[in-house]
Design a protein around this motif. Structure first.
Motif, PDB file in Angstrom:
ATOM      1  N   CYS A  42      26.286  75.733  60.298  1.00 45.40           N
ATOM      2  CA  CYS A  42      25.402  75.290  61.395  1.00 45.40           C
ATOM      3  C   CYS A  42      25.276  73.768  61.360  1.00 45.40           C
ATOM      4  CB  CYS A  42      24.031  75.951  61.275  1.00 45.40           C
ATOM      5  SG  CYS A  42      22.877  75.417  62.564  1.00 45.40           S
ATOM      6  N   ALA A  43      25.997  73.111  62.257  1.00 43.29           N
ATOM      7  CA  ALA A  43      26.027  71.644  62.240  1.00 43.29           C
ATOM      8  C   ALA A  43      24.640  71.052  62.512  1.00 43.29           C
ATOM      9  CB  ALA A  43      27.025  71.134  63.272  1.00 43.29           C
ATOM     10  N   ALA A  44      23.864  71.706  63.373  1.00 46.75           N
ATOM     11  CA  ALA A  44      22.544  71.161  63.714  1.00 46.75           C
ATOM     12  C   ALA A  44      21.631  71.162  62.489  1.00 46.75           C
ATOM     13  CB  ALA A  44      21.917  71.973  64.847  1.00 46.75           C
ATOM     14  N   CYS A  45      21.636  72.258  61.747  1.00 55.58           N
ATOM     15  CA  CYS A  45      20.776  72.318  60.559  1.00 55.58           C
ATOM     16  C   CYS A  45      21.301  71.404  59.452  1.00 55.58           C
ATOM     17  CB  CYS A  45      20.650  73.762  60.057  1.00 55.58           C
ATOM     18  SG  CYS A  45      19.543  74.747  61.101  1.00 55.58           S
ATOM     19  N   ALA A  46      22.628  71.280  59.353  1.00 54.04           N
ATOM     20  CA  ALA A  46      23.197  70.366  58.353  1.00 54.04           C
ATOM     21  C   ALA A  46      22.758  68.934  58.641  1.00 54.04           C
ATOM     22  CB  ALA A  46      24.720  70.468  58.349  1.00 54.04           C
ATOM     23  N   SER A  47      22.824  68.571  59.922  1.00 50.92           N
ATOM     24  CA  SER A  47      22.457  67.208  60.314  1.00 50.92           C
ATOM     25  C   SER A  47      20.960  66.968  60.073  1.00 50.92           C
ATOM     26  CB  SER A  47      22.795  67.013  61.794  1.00 50.92           C
ATOM     27  OG  SER A  47      22.244  65.825  62.263  1.00 50.92           O
ATOM     28  N   PHE A  48      20.140  67.924  60.496  1.00 48.72           N
ATOM     29  CA  PHE A  48      18.704  67.735  60.306  1.00 48.72           C
ATOM     30  C   PHE A  48      18.349  67.721  58.822  1.00 48.72           C
ATOM     31  CE2 PHE A  48      14.312  69.163  59.831  1.00 48.72           C
ATOM     32  CZ  PHE A  48      13.693  68.130  60.506  1.00 48.72           C
ATOM     33  N   GLY A  49      18.975  68.609  58.063  1.00 52.43           N
ATOM     34  CA  GLY A  49      18.673  68.675  56.623  1.00 52.43           C
ATOM     35  C   GLY A  49      18.987  67.372  55.927  1.00 52.43           C
ATOM     36  N   SER A  50      20.094  66.746  56.321  1.00 52.49           N
ATOM     37  CA  SER A  50      20.438  65.498  55.639  1.00 52.49           C
ATOM     38  C   SER A  50      19.487  64.374  56.057  1.00 52.49           C
ATOM     39  CB  SER A  50      21.919  65.154  55.847  1.00 52.49           C
ATOM     40  OG  SER A  50      22.097  64.335  56.926  1.00 52.49           O
ATOM     41  N   ARG A  51      19.072  64.348  57.328  1.00 58.70           N
ATOM     42  CA  ARG A  51      18.105  63.318  57.748  1.00 58.70           C
ATOM     43  C   ARG A  51      16.734  63.540  57.109  1.00 58.70           C
ATOM     44  NH1 ARG A  51      17.392  63.888  63.288  1.00 58.70           N
ATOM     45  NH2 ARG A  51      19.021  65.438  63.445  1.00 58.70           N
ATOM     46  N   PHE A  52      16.367  64.789  56.973  1.00 57.35           N
ATOM     47  CA  PHE A  52      15.097  65.140  56.323  1.00 57.35           C
ATOM     48  C   PHE A  52      15.101  64.629  54.870  1.00 57.35           C
ATOM     49  CE2 PHE A  52      12.573  68.279  53.892  1.00 57.35           C
ATOM     50  CZ  PHE A  52      11.391  68.301  54.613  1.00 57.35           C
ATOM     51  N   ALA A  53      16.184  64.929  54.141  1.00 56.03           N
ATOM     52  CA  ALA A  53      16.271  64.497  52.738  1.00 56.03           C
ATOM     53  C   ALA A  53      16.298  62.977  52.635  1.00 56.03           C
ATOM     54  CB  ALA A  53      17.525  65.089  52.095  1.00 56.03           C
ATOM     55  N   GLU A  54      16.998  62.334  53.571  1.00 54.51           N
ATOM     56  CA  GLU A  54      17.105  60.876  53.537  1.00 54.51           C
ATOM     57  C   GLU A  54      15.749  60.217  53.797  1.00 54.51           C
ATOM     58  OE1 GLU A  54      19.826  57.370  55.586  1.00 54.51           O
ATOM     59  OE2 GLU A  54      19.906  59.404  56.366  1.00 54.51           O
ATOM     60  N   ALA A  55      15.004  60.769  54.734  1.00 53.23           N
ATOM     61  CA  ALA A  55      13.687  60.196  55.050  1.00 53.23           C
ATOM     62  C   ALA A  55      12.742  60.304  53.846  1.00 53.23           C
ATOM     63  CB  ALA A  55      13.090  60.907  56.264  1.00 53.23           C
ATOM     64  N   ILE A  56      12.782  61.437  53.169  1.00 51.93           N
ATOM     65  CA  ILE A  56      11.899  61.611  52.007  1.00 51.93           C
ATOM     66  C   ILE A  56      12.340  60.679  50.873  1.00 51.93           C
ATOM     67  CG2 ILE A  56      11.013  63.263  50.306  1.00 51.93           C
ATOM     68  CD1 ILE A  56      10.080  63.637  53.298  1.00 51.93           C
ATOM     69  N   ALA A  57      13.651  60.515  50.718  1.00 52.46           N
ATOM     70  CA  ALA A  57      14.143  59.573  49.695  1.00 52.46           C
ATOM     71  C   ALA A  57      13.669  58.157  50.011  1.00 52.46           C
ATOM     72  CB  ALA A  57      15.666  59.623  49.623  1.00 52.46           C
ATOM     73  N   ARG A  58      13.674  57.802  51.291  1.00 54.00           N
ATOM     74  CA  ARG A  58      13.220  56.471  51.701  1.00 54.00           C
ATOM     75  C   ARG A  58      11.742  56.258  51.384  1.00 54.00           C
ATOM     76  NH1 ARG A  58      15.932  52.889  54.785  1.00 54.00           N
ATOM     77  NH2 ARG A  58      17.833  53.140  53.651  1.00 54.00           N
ATOM     78  N   LEU A  59      10.968  57.292  51.602  1.00 52.57           N
ATOM     79  CA  LEU A  59       9.533  57.217  51.309  1.00 52.57           C
ATOM     80  C   LEU A  59       9.324  56.955  49.812  1.00 52.57           C
ATOM     81  CD1 LEU A  59       6.571  57.622  52.137  1.00 52.57           C
ATOM     82  CD2 LEU A  59       6.920  60.082  51.925  1.00 52.57           C
ATOM     83  N   ARG A  60      10.082  57.633  48.973  1.00 49.10           N
ATOM     84  CA  ARG A  60       9.954  57.440  47.521  1.00 49.10           C
ATOM     85  C   ARG A  60      10.383  56.037  47.121  1.00 49.10           C
ATOM     86  NH1 ARG A  60      12.669  63.316  46.137  1.00 49.10           N
ATOM     87  NH2 ARG A  60      10.840  64.558  46.646  1.00 49.10           N
ATOM     88  N   GLU A  61      11.451  55.543  47.718  1.00 43.37           N
ATOM     89  CA  GLU A  61      11.924  54.188  47.392  1.00 43.37           C
ATOM     90  C   GLU A  61      10.898  53.140  47.794  1.00 43.37           C
ATOM     91  OE1 GLU A  61      15.571  53.496  49.470  1.00 43.37           O
ATOM     92  OE2 GLU A  61      16.506  55.244  48.533  1.00 43.37           O
ATOM     93  N   GLU A  62      10.308  53.337  48.950  1.00 43.69           N
ATOM     94  CA  GLU A  62       9.342  52.373  49.465  1.00 43.69           C
ATOM     95  C   GLU A  62       8.141  52.277  48.525  1.00 43.69           C
ATOM     96  OE1 GLU A  62       9.553  50.172  51.461  1.00 43.69           O
ATOM     97  OE2 GLU A  62       7.474  49.573  51.746  1.00 43.69           O
ATOM     98  N   ALA A  63       7.755  53.417  47.968  1.00 44.75           N
ATOM     99  CA  ALA A  63       6.614  53.440  47.052  1.00 44.75           C
ATOM    100  C   ALA A  63       6.880  52.578  45.836  1.00 44.75           C
ATOM    101  CB  ALA A  63       6.337  54.863  46.610  1.00 44.75           C
ATOM    102  N   ALA A  64       8.119  52.595  45.362  1.00 47.98           N
ATOM    103  CA  ALA A  64       8.455  51.852  44.151  1.00 47.98           C
ATOM    104  C   ALA A  64       8.370  50.349  44.391  1.00 47.98           C
ATOM    105  CB  ALA A  64       9.851  52.237  43.691  1.00 47.98           C
TER     106      ALA A  64
END
Lengths: 86, 195
Positions: A42-64
């Motif tokens: 499912c390309a739509a879920c693959a795309s959303f899943g990767s953006r979801f993970a990337e956004a959360i990773a960004r939030l963690r980086e910003e905190a540091a």
């Protein structure tokens, strides 16, 4: 979701509900397999899943990177000194 | 979130601070003040109030150092004190009284779930960092709180659930909603700046 699909025996909405626990490594073996199989087909879920993970990773980086606003640490220290001496 | 000493070194600092060594307490403050301030800001949404909460937290910790027990981390203990202090300050969250929480699908659609035509990436830039901060600040207090504890402070699921007074399952559900809301808010921020 428009055009919601069933892939690997699971609907897109079911996989959406498992995304956080997938990200946290918190799925049991069956749930993990459902998500992986669904996302592979499912390309739509693959795309959303990767953006979801990337956004959360960004939030963690910003905190540091985030520091205290100017003066906050010094005022805290002064208040504690005053309490310790009083 | 990795700026605090290891548990062994911290236990030694706490013992020294309990014995009246102000330098040891200073070191504990130095290690945890950013985390306490971030959490206080997440709860109060106001830098001045967050500073009051920060000061009250460490004053309470100084007075109550003898009450800390090693079964919770020192940081978690401080965050509990900060949460209690913030609850006294903050206006009760009456933003949407009685309103039902949106389901995952509604939150997901706002976050771009199913939107195959916008495979936007998150730019690695100073502007993107500001967008992250603004997106977090735009969320409701419950979402800011759980995201701050889990993503910014790196508390475990069990620690976060205990601190929030929730079951583990309820905390996980709240965290998932908060993450989806954050992704939606970040998407909105980036859409705004793309125009």
């Amino acid at each position: 979701m428009l055009g919601e699909r069933v892939v690997g025996g699971k609907k897109c909405s079911e996989v959406l509900g498992l995304l956080s626990r997938y990200l946290d490594g918190d799925l049991d073996a069956d749930e993990h397999r459902w998500v992986v199989t669904h996302v592979e087909g499912c390309a739509a879920c693959a795309s959303f899943g990767s953006r979801f993970a990337e956004a959360i990773a960004r939030l963690r980086e910003e905190a540091a990177r985030e520091g205290l606003p100017e003066g906050v640490g010094a005022r805290l220290k002064a208040r504690l000194r005053s309490a310790q001496s009083g | 979130m990795q700026d605090h000493p290891d548990a062994h070194a911290e236990a030694a600092l706490i013992a020294q601070a309990r014995a009246g060594d102000p330098g040891a307490f200073d070191a504990l403050v130095e290690a945890h003040q950013r985390a306490v301030f971030r959490f206080a800001r997440a709860l109060t949404h106001n830098d001045a109030l967050a500073e009051d909460v920060l000061q009250e937290t460490f004053l309470s910790a100084l007075e109550g150092l003898g009450a800390w027990r090693a079964e919770s981390s020192f940081r978690t203990w401080l965050l509990v004190i900060a949460r209690n202090a913030a609850l006294k300050h903050r206006r009760r969250d009456r933003e949407r009284p009685g309103e039902q929480e949106p389901d995952f699908e509604t939150l997901g659609r706002d976050a771009g779930w199913g939107d195959v035509d916008s495979p936007e990436r998150i730019a690695a830039s100073h502007e993107a960092a500001s967008a992250v901060t603004r997106a977090l600040a735009s969320l409701d207090v419950e979402a800011r709180e759980v995201l701050t504890l889990r993503e910014l402070e790196g508390l475990s699921g069990d620690e976060t659930a205990r601190l929030l007074g929730l079951s583990l399952a309820a905390m996980k559900s709240r965290l998932h909603r908060a993450r989806l809301a954050f992704v939606a808010a970040l998407r909105a921020e980036q859409g705004h700046h793309a125009r």
